[in-house]
Design a protein around this motif. Structure first.
Motif, PDB file in Angstrom:
ATOM      1  N   GLU A  21       0.362  -0.971   0.190  1.00 42.84           N
ATOM      2  CA  GLU A  21      -0.244   0.054   0.158  1.00 42.84           C
ATOM      3  C   GLU A  21       0.558   1.486   0.096  1.00 42.84           C
ATOM      4  O   GLU A  21       1.675   1.240   0.996  1.00 42.84           O
ATOM      5  N   GLY A  22       0.955   2.005  -0.423  1.00 37.86           N
ATOM      6  CA  GLY A  22       1.562   2.935  -0.739  1.00 37.86           C
ATOM      7  C   GLY A  22       3.010   3.044  -1.381  1.00 37.86           C
ATOM      8  O   GLY A  22       3.405   3.949  -1.591  1.00 37.86           O
ATOM      9  N   GLY A  23       3.470   2.224  -2.290  1.00 36.08           N
ATOM     10  CA  GLY A  23       4.686   2.351  -2.598  1.00 36.08           C
ATOM     11  C   GLY A  23       4.842   0.852  -3.407  1.00 36.08           C
ATOM     12  O   GLY A  23       3.621   0.132  -4.068  1.00 36.08           O
ATOM     13  N   ALA A  24       6.008   0.590  -4.441  1.00 37.04           N
ATOM     14  CA  ALA A  24       5.883   0.015  -5.692  1.00 37.04           C
ATOM     15  C   ALA A  24       6.617  -1.193  -5.142  1.00 37.04           C
ATOM     16  O   ALA A  24       7.064  -1.791  -4.021  1.00 37.04           O
ATOM     17  N   GLY A  25       5.921  -1.961  -5.629  1.00 31.58           N
ATOM     18  CA  GLY A  25       6.478  -3.519  -5.445  1.00 31.58           C
ATOM     19  C   GLY A  25       8.045  -4.354  -5.761  1.00 31.58           C
ATOM     20  O   GLY A  25       8.529  -3.792  -6.469  1.00 31.58           O
ATOM     21  N   LEU A  26       8.069  -5.560  -5.158  1.00 31.80           N
ATOM     22  CA  LEU A  26       9.780  -6.319  -5.398  1.00 31.80           C
ATOM     23  C   LEU A  26       8.990  -7.235  -6.075  1.00 31.80           C
ATOM     24  O   LEU A  26       8.089  -7.794  -5.363  1.00 31.80           O
ATOM     25  N   GLU A  27      10.022  -7.863  -7.628  1.00 33.74           N
ATOM     26  CA  GLU A  27       9.190  -8.574  -8.527  1.00 33.74           C
ATOM     27  C   GLU A  27       9.323  -9.996  -7.867  1.00 33.74           C
ATOM     28  O   GLU A  27       8.415 -10.697  -7.985  1.00 33.74           O
ATOM     29  N   ALA A  28      10.335 -10.218  -7.231  1.00 36.43           N
ATOM     30  CA  ALA A  28       9.742 -11.371  -6.457  1.00 36.43           C
ATOM     31  C   ALA A  28       8.909 -11.344  -5.602  1.00 36.43           C
ATOM     32  O   ALA A  28       8.370 -12.936  -5.248  1.00 36.43           O
ATOM     33  N   ALA A  29       8.380 -10.809  -4.565  1.00 33.66           N
ATOM     34  CA  ALA A  29       7.751 -10.966  -3.814  1.00 33.66           C
ATOM     35  C   ALA A  29       6.376 -10.605  -4.370  1.00 33.66           C
ATOM     36  O   ALA A  29       5.019 -11.363  -4.098  1.00 33.66           O
ATOM     37  N   LEU A  30       6.345  -9.915  -5.657  1.00 33.72           N
ATOM     38  CA  LEU A  30       4.780 -10.169  -6.223  1.00 33.72           C
ATOM     39  C   LEU A  30       4.763 -11.276  -6.894  1.00 33.72           C
ATOM     40  O   LEU A  30       3.282 -11.606  -6.734  1.00 33.72           O
ATOM     41  N   ALA A  31       5.795 -11.821  -7.651  1.00 32.84           N
ATOM     42  CA  ALA A  31       5.820 -13.376  -7.769  1.00 32.84           C
ATOM     43  C   ALA A  31       4.866 -14.340  -6.683  1.00 32.84           C
ATOM     44  O   ALA A  31       4.181 -15.056  -7.288  1.00 32.84           O
ATOM     45  N   HIS A  32       5.530 -13.844  -5.243  1.00 36.04           N
ATOM     46  CA  HIS A  32       4.643 -14.946  -4.339  1.00 36.04           C
ATOM     47  C   HIS A  32       3.136 -14.894  -4.200  1.00 36.04           C
ATOM     48  O   HIS A  32       2.774 -15.758  -3.745  1.00 36.04           O
ATOM     49  N   ALA A  33       2.875 -13.428  -4.573  1.00 39.11           N
ATOM     50  CA  ALA A  33       1.976 -13.128  -3.824  1.00 39.11           C
ATOM     51  C   ALA A  33       0.702 -13.338  -4.819  1.00 39.11           C
ATOM     52  O   ALA A  33      -0.246 -14.071  -4.238  1.00 39.11           O
ATOM     53  N   GLU A  34       0.984 -13.599  -6.038  1.00 40.74           N
ATOM     54  CA  GLU A  34       0.434 -13.908  -6.761  1.00 40.74           C
ATOM     55  C   GLU A  34       0.152 -15.560  -7.317  1.00 40.74           C
ATOM     56  O   GLU A  34      -0.988 -15.650  -7.181  1.00 40.74           O
ATOM     57  N   ASN A  35       1.191 -16.377  -6.726  1.00 39.27           N
ATOM     58  CA  ASN A  35       0.833 -17.889  -6.292  1.00 39.27           C
ATOM     59  C   ASN A  35       0.312 -18.292  -5.752  1.00 39.27           C
ATOM     60  O   ASN A  35      -0.676 -18.895  -5.241  1.00 39.27           O
ATOM     61  N   ILE A  36       0.264 -17.327  -4.155  1.00 35.01           N
ATOM     62  CA  ILE A  36      -0.555 -17.251  -3.021  1.00 35.01           C
ATOM     63  C   ILE A  36      -1.883 -17.264  -3.658  1.00 35.01           C
ATOM     64  O   ILE A  36      -3.150 -17.821  -3.671  1.00 35.01           O
ATOM     65  N   ALA A  37      -2.071 -15.628  -4.173  1.00 35.49           N
ATOM     66  CA  ALA A  37      -3.700 -15.487  -4.331  1.00 35.49           C
ATOM     67  C   ALA A  37      -4.266 -16.658  -5.305  1.00 35.49           C
ATOM     68  O   ALA A  37      -5.561 -17.032  -4.968  1.00 35.49           O
ATOM     69  N   ALA A  38      -3.646 -16.788  -6.526  1.00 36.55           N
ATOM     70  CA  ALA A  38      -4.127 -18.243  -6.901  1.00 36.55           C
ATOM     71  C   ALA A  38      -4.378 -19.554  -6.976  1.00 36.55           C
ATOM     72  O   ALA A  38      -5.475 -20.096  -6.719  1.00 36.55           O
ATOM     73  N   HIS A  39      -3.574 -19.436  -5.349  1.00 40.14           N
ATOM     74  CA  HIS A  39      -3.304 -21.555  -5.035  1.00 40.14           C
ATOM     75  C   HIS A  39      -4.790 -21.248  -3.852  1.00 40.14           C
ATOM     76  O   HIS A  39      -6.092 -22.056  -3.311  1.00 40.14           O
ATOM     77  N   ALA A  40      -4.833 -19.885  -3.363  1.00 43.29           N
ATOM     78  CA  ALA A  40      -6.514 -19.013  -2.296  1.00 43.29           C
ATOM     79  C   ALA A  40      -7.482 -19.811  -3.255  1.00 43.29           C
ATOM     80  O   ALA A  40      -8.546 -19.945  -2.546  1.00 43.29           O
ATOM     81  N   ASN A  41      -7.358 -18.932  -4.002  1.00 40.69           N
ATOM     82  CA  ASN A  41      -8.858 -19.025  -5.317  1.00 40.69           C
ATOM     83  C   ASN A  41      -9.236 -20.470  -5.634  1.00 40.69           C
ATOM     84  O   ASN A  41     -10.248 -20.691  -5.914  1.00 40.69           O
ATOM     85  N   HIS A  42      -8.570 -20.963  -6.357  1.00 36.88           N
ATOM     86  CA  HIS A  42      -8.758 -22.435  -6.377  1.00 36.88           C
ATOM     87  C   HIS A  42      -9.278 -23.303  -4.955  1.00 36.88           C
ATOM     88  O   HIS A  42     -10.103 -23.892  -5.422  1.00 36.88           O
TER      89      HIS A  42
END
Length: 314
Positions: free
Chosen positions: A130-151
């Motif tokens: 929130e209010g800042g730029a993302g870090l590539e490695a962290a964003l990639a892991h966040a996307e994996n978590i979100a995908a698994h959660a939605n599954h």
């Protein structure tokens, strides 16, 4: 138990049956492959035997929490729930990049992404901090978590179906053969339901195991021990609950549930009467005394409680 071992035992039991042995119940268990089935499909498969209600919806916040723990993370990534997430979400996790420093100055940890239940409350999304730029490695892991959660929200996996199988065993009055579970004894009236469930379970990638038990002396001893132990364990829990009700009080709905549970135990003792020779009536008497005590608590009259030990002997 392996499939081959179950098959060998089944052949042995068929010989006992052919010699005139009385059917005293079935030992059941299961093996599972990796399961991944939609919740809708699982409900349809279990509907004919009225077990579709056991496939419950998963709350997105629960799915997020579970996914955060299940998705394998790189060594330099940390995932933590926010202690005070924004008010528009029930759950939110930070994904942090950990930079290790030499010595004991402490590692630096930087939030590089977020995973949260969206404001609509239906899905999990990944976002930059929130209010800042993302870090590539962290964003990639966040996307994996979100995908698994939605599954997880829409699908059942092995863990979910295993929990459903245990709930089915409980609904069919099964009792554990082993202390840690895995094998259960069904009373004769429940055996047909388990057999009818076999095609549905196989569709779910579950291999159901069934061994018919007949009244050879060793079989009767195993069945009696399992049924008696399970019922005495339930009685012990009720005694503990009764002491709590007398000393600390208990809500009316909780007392009502225990009165109903006593009815269920009496019914279970009757289902296992065929293997509980000389014990079934004693167990029933104990349970009814407990039920009377809970009923008096429910009515506000109090009770000193029944004075007997849990163990029942012939």
């Amino acid at each position: 138990m392996t499939s081959s071992a179950a098959s060998t035992l089944s052949r042995s039991q068929r010989r006992v049956a052919a010699a005139g042995g009385r059917h005293i119940g079935d030992i059941v268990g299961w093996n599972t492959e990796r399961i991944n089935v939609s919740r809708e499909d699982a409900r349809k498969l279990l509907e004919p035997e009225k077990f579709e209600h056991l496939i419950v919806d998963m709350d997105p916040a629960t799915a997020l929490s579970r996914a955060a723990g299940e998705v394998k993370r790189p060594a330099n990534i940390l995932v933590r729930p926010f202690s005070r997430p924004n008010v528009d979400t029930p759950a939110s996790f930070g994904v942090y990049l950990q930079n290790k420093n030499d010595g004991e100055k402490g590692d630096s940890v930087v939030c590089g992404a977020r995973c949260r239940v969206d404001s609509g409350g239906n899905r999990v999304v990944s976002l930059p901090p929130e209010g800042g730029a993302g870090l590539e490695a962290a964003l990639a892991h966040a996307e994996n978590i979100a995908a698994h959660a939605n599954h997880l929200i829409t699908h059942c996996e092995t863990r979910d179906i295993s929990n459903v199988l245990v709930a089915i065993v409980k609904a069919l009055s099964g009792v554990p053969i082993r202390n840690r579970g895995g094998l259960y004894l069904f009373p004769p009236p429940s055996c047909g339901t388990w057999k009818r469930l076999k095609p549905a379970l196989e569709e779910l990638r579950v291999e159901p195991l069934t061994i018919e038990m007949h009244d050879a002396p060793d079989n009767l001893a195993v069945a009696k021990s399992a049924a008696q132990s399970a019922l005495e364990s339930d009685i012990a829990e009720l005694l503990t609950d009764l002491e709590k009700a007398k000393t600390d009080g208990m809500r009316q709905d909780a007392l009502s549930r225990r009165v109903q549970f006593c009815n269920e135990l009496v019914a279970k003792a009757e289902l296992y009467r065929g293997v509980l020779a000389g014990v079934s009536d004693k167990i029933t008497t104990k349970v009814k005394e407990l039920q009377d005590s809970f009923q008096r608590q429910l009515s506000g009259g109090g009770s000193s409680g029944p004075s007997f030990s849990v163990a029942v002997n012939d």
